[in-house]
Design an enzyme around this catalytic site. Sequence first.
Site, PDB file in Angstrom:
ATOM      1  N   LYS A   1       0.855  -1.182   0.000  1.00 56.56           N
ATOM      2  CA  LYS A   1       0.000   0.000   0.000  1.00 56.56           C
ATOM      3  C   LYS A   1       0.895   1.237   0.000  1.00 56.56           C
ATOM      4  CE  LYS A   1      -4.092  -2.058   0.538  1.00 56.56           C
ATOM      5  NZ  LYS A   1      -5.295  -1.817  -0.281  1.00 56.56           N
TER       6      LYS A   1
ATOM      7  N   LYS B   1     -14.149  -6.956  -7.307  1.00 60.67           N
ATOM      8  CA  LYS B   1     -14.495  -7.279  -5.922  1.00 60.67           C
ATOM      9  C   LYS B   1     -15.975  -7.584  -5.848  1.00 60.67           C
ATOM     10  CE  LYS B   1     -11.054  -4.834  -3.180  1.00 60.67           C
ATOM     11  NZ  LYS B   1     -10.692  -3.578  -2.505  1.00 60.67           N
TER      12      LYS B   1
ATOM     13  N   ASP C   1      -9.838  -0.056  -8.881  1.00 60.48           N
ATOM     14  CA  ASP C   1     -10.519  -0.820  -7.835  1.00 60.48           C
ATOM     15  C   ASP C   1     -11.755  -0.006  -7.436  1.00 60.48           C
ATOM     16  OD1 ASP C   1     -11.443  -1.902  -5.449  1.00 60.48           O
ATOM     17  OD2 ASP C   1      -9.517  -1.937  -4.444  1.00 60.48           O
TER      18      ASP C   1
ATOM     19  N   ASP D   1      -0.819  -0.295  -4.349  1.00 57.97           N
ATOM     20  CA  ASP D   1      -2.221   0.117  -4.276  1.00 57.97           C
ATOM     21  C   ASP D   1      -2.285   1.401  -3.458  1.00 57.97           C
ATOM     22  OD1 ASP D   1      -4.951   0.393  -4.123  1.00 57.97           O
ATOM     23  OD2 ASP D   1      -5.305  -1.450  -2.968  1.00 57.97           O
TER      24      ASP D   1
HETATM   25 MG    MG Z   1      -7.437  -1.794  -3.807  1.00 56.42          MG
END
Ligand code: MG
Length: 375
Positions: free
Chosen positions: A161, A260, A236, A186
């Site tokens: 991240k 997702k 995302d 990300d």
């Molecule tokens: Mg993500």
Amino acid sequence: MKIEKITLRHVRVPLVEPFRISNGSVSEKDGIIVSVFADGVTGHGEASPMSGSFYSGETPESTWTSLREELIPRILAGRPESIGDVNAILGDGNPFARAGIETAFWDLQAHKDGVPLYAALGGTRRPVESGLAVGIYPSISELLRAVEKYLVEGYRRLKIKVEPGWDTQPLTEVRKRFGDIPLMVDANCAYTRGHIDHLKSLDEFGLIMIEQPLPRNDLEGHALLQAQIRTPLCLDEGAEDLNAVRKAIALGSCRIINIKIQRLGGLTNAIAVHDLCAEAGVPVWAGTMPELGIGCAQAIHLATLGNFRYPTDVESSLRWFVDDIIDPMIRVTDGMIRIPEGAGSAYRLDPGKIRKFMVREESFAASQTSGSTVH
Ligand code: MG
């Protein structure tokens, strides 16, 4: 189908370490397990928003309310006969709550048909590649220690991240320590268009992709950045529904999509995004919140569809949670997850673990006469 009842169980499992991303931090995982009892079989789903509400607007509280006050009464009154009916009755909105109930019906249908969930979804049984994800740490040395600790399970790629001020330095140190491992980042929307020149400098790290650098709805900004950077961008948060994905592909906002189940509101929508991306030649991969075992198991089954071309974020149950509510737990061996034999998701709910971690429970019985809800 004849629905007897629908049960909601809110469970809370401690994390093995706090999970911090660019927008916030959590130390416990909340999940709402939705169980649908119909035609002599049971299907389980999971509604799994972040408790901190920093990934999306949904919280465990708002999701519980939306399930008990809107979606479950609507389903019981609507008397669905198929997954298509379930989706029509649920309509749009409330993606996390929706995912909990819609995926329970997929599991139920697979049990009724006596087939594995992956087969019901149109996938084929194969081991699923798993990637390691780590959060933001207070120091580089803690980050490196965490990566070292988990990489021994053989994960097929590493995702770290990032946020402004925590990107080039950790990447430099990770490359120095771990060499040429498949690596991605990300940002969870942490950068703005003002950072485009800086983000271009990430090209030198040979990343597989940069996930969601800019705000969720800035598809044009992502297209501007993608035109100036060699590294593929992946959406995302911004891939919130089929229309957003269609627009992102048309604009050139990304070259990869993270699918997702929770964000998209269930498996039917996830398959639709998968198919759209396949037609457009855009590869996808299966992300997680991460969910507890019921939700993660569904992501593994989904990831057997043909256009899932990068490792999933689903990891070993014990990577994130001190325990999990499924039997068997999810295990990663040599970086791969092998789906157990059996109908439905083939990961069973463990009643003892549910009792141990349950915060609250409520059941909704189908009325014999009117289809209305009684508790
Ligand atoms: Mg993500």
